[in-house]
Design a protein around this motif. Structure first.
Motif, PDB file in Angstrom:
ATOM      1  N   VAL A   1      -4.697 -12.188  -3.505  1.00  0.00           N
ATOM      2  CA  VAL A   1      -3.721 -11.036  -3.165  1.00  0.00           C
ATOM      3  C   VAL A   1      -3.481 -10.277  -4.425  1.00  0.00           C
ATOM      4  O   VAL A   1      -3.387  -8.905  -4.434  1.00  0.00           O
TER       5      VAL A   1
ATOM      6  N   LEU B   1       0.262  -5.979   0.801  1.00  0.00           N
ATOM      7  CA  LEU B   1      -0.389  -7.233  -0.160  1.00  0.00           C
ATOM      8  C   LEU B   1       0.498  -6.809  -1.650  1.00  0.00           C
ATOM      9  O   LEU B   1       0.543  -7.713  -2.448  1.00  0.00           O
ATOM     10  N   THR B   2       0.492  -5.472  -1.658  1.00  0.00           N
ATOM     11  CA  THR B   2       0.977  -5.283  -3.162  1.00  0.00           C
ATOM     12  C   THR B   2       2.565  -5.653  -3.294  1.00  0.00           C
ATOM     13  O   THR B   2       3.018  -6.051  -4.328  1.00  0.00           O
TER      14      THR B   2
ATOM     15  N   GLY C   1      -6.315  -7.913  -5.707  1.00  0.00           N
ATOM     16  CA  GLY C   1      -6.329  -6.856  -5.149  1.00  0.00           C
ATOM     17  C   GLY C   1      -5.627  -5.986  -5.113  1.00  0.00           C
ATOM     18  O   GLY C   1      -5.644  -4.788  -4.179  1.00  0.00           O
ATOM     19  N   THR C   2      -4.562  -5.855  -5.940  1.00  0.00           N
ATOM     20  CA  THR C   2      -3.512  -4.739  -6.032  1.00  0.00           C
ATOM     21  C   THR C   2      -3.132  -4.210  -7.263  1.00  0.00           C
ATOM     22  O   THR C   2      -3.910  -5.113  -8.309  1.00  0.00           O
ATOM     23  N   HIS C   3      -2.492  -3.273  -7.434  1.00  0.00           N
ATOM     24  CA  HIS C   3      -2.260  -2.674  -8.702  1.00  0.00           C
ATOM     25  C   HIS C   3      -0.622  -2.442  -8.635  1.00  0.00           C
ATOM     26  O   HIS C   3      -0.279  -1.337  -8.482  1.00  0.00           O
TER      27      HIS C   3
ATOM     28  N   THR D   1      -2.838 -10.653   9.320  1.00  0.00           N
ATOM     29  CA  THR D   1      -3.053  -9.215   9.893  1.00  0.00           C
ATOM     30  C   THR D   1      -1.613  -8.499  10.227  1.00  0.00           C
ATOM     31  O   THR D   1      -0.505  -9.512  10.242  1.00  0.00           O
TER      32      THR D   1
ATOM     33  N   ALA E   1       0.238   0.630   5.070  1.00  0.00           N
ATOM     34  CA  ALA E   1      -1.009   0.171   5.443  1.00  0.00           C
ATOM     35  C   ALA E   1      -0.945  -1.338   4.989  1.00  0.00           C
ATOM     36  O   ALA E   1       0.138  -1.710   4.104  1.00  0.00           O
ATOM     37  N   LYS E   2      -1.694  -2.290   5.334  1.00  0.00           N
ATOM     38  CA  LYS E   2      -1.718  -3.669   4.965  1.00  0.00           C
ATOM     39  C   LYS E   2      -1.866  -3.793   3.442  1.00  0.00           C
ATOM     40  O   LYS E   2      -1.208  -4.537   3.017  1.00  0.00           O
ATOM     41  N   GLN E   3      -2.612  -2.850   2.709  1.00  0.00           N
ATOM     42  CA  GLN E   3      -2.633  -2.853   1.355  1.00  0.00           C
ATOM     43  C   GLN E   3      -1.275  -2.596   0.717  1.00  0.00           C
ATOM     44  O   GLN E   3      -0.768  -3.530  -0.288  1.00  0.00           O
ATOM     45  N   ASP E   4      -0.395  -1.910   1.053  1.00  0.00           N
ATOM     46  CA  ASP E   4       1.025  -1.697   0.613  1.00  0.00           C
ATOM     47  C   ASP E   4       1.805  -3.196   0.583  1.00  0.00           C
ATOM     48  O   ASP E   4       2.520  -3.340   0.149  1.00  0.00           O
TER      49      ASP E   4
END
Length: 221
Positions: A110, A63-64, A113-115, A37, A58-61
């Motif tokens: 990981v 993870l990317t 879930g990313t691009h 987290t 954001a967390k997604q950034d």
């Protein structure tokens, strides 16, 4: 002339994007994706959680950026342009991607879930498409082959890591499958149980990769 001041002992290292990604990968390897987290990452870096949003909205950034870091150097597996058979060079790229994802706990989750559109990811994609175009594949076939190879590799590695994660698949699921097959009337599955419940994931991967490459050869004739 004044002497530069020495940093206070125990002062946390200055926050930056690279250090944040590396710390996040350490936490990923330690506890897995579900436990990663922004709050826990901030605690590990001894900063306020809000400070992380300077680099990642954001967390997604985050993870990317982690996915991008994981595949650093994977493109090198293609070797020099025009050096070797296209199918072996393609296989080397697929193997290198699998190895890179396996190097991190939940690495495939990981990445899937990313691009990412960073240089490491794009170099891998460009290398694979380039290998096929150099071999005479059309642009469309080369692009679709990229998706096929990447999706197979990531999907396989997702299942592999899930099966090897304690408490999430592995021997428990294999045992449940074995019991269900033996208790029922599934003669073909029963004959295949040693492979179906085995953990030689490299053999599974190579089998699937060979089928994929054979299919590419068929359209390349």
């Amino acid at each position: 002339m004044s002497t530069p001041s020495t940093p206070t002992r125990g002062r946390p290292a200055r926050l930056d994007r690279t250090r944040t990604v590396l710390t996040a990968l350490d936490l990923l390897n330690e506890s897995g994706l579900d436990a990663l987290t922004m709050r826990r990452l901030a605690q590990a870096m001894n900063v306020q959680a809000g400070a992380l949003y300077r680099y990642f909205a954001a967390k997604q950034d985050l993870l990317t950026a982690m996915a991008e870091h994981m595949v650093d150097g994977v493109a090198d597996a293609a070797g020099p342009a025009g050096d070797g058979d296209w199918s072996e060079r393609t296989a080397c790229l697929a193997r290198a991607l699998r190895t890179a994802l396996l190097a991190h706990r939940d690495g495939a989750r990981v990445f899937a879930g990313t691009h990412a559109t960073g240089p490491n990811t794009l170099r891998f994609a460009d290398a694979l498409v380039g290998v096929l175009r150099e071999a005479g594949f059309g642009d469309g076939d080369a692009a679709r082959a990229l998706y096929s190879v990447a999706n197979f590799t990531v999907g396989h590695t997702l299942e592999e890591q899930a099966a090897l994660t304690p408490g999430d698949g592995g021997p428990t699921d294999a045992g449940a499958l074995r019991e269900a097959v033996v208790a029922g009337t599934y003669p073909h599955l029963a004959a295949s149980l040693p492979v179906l419940t085995g953990t030689d994931f490299t053999a599974h991967f190579e089998f699937g990769l060979r089928l994929l490459l054979d299919g590419l050869r068929a359209i390349h004739r």
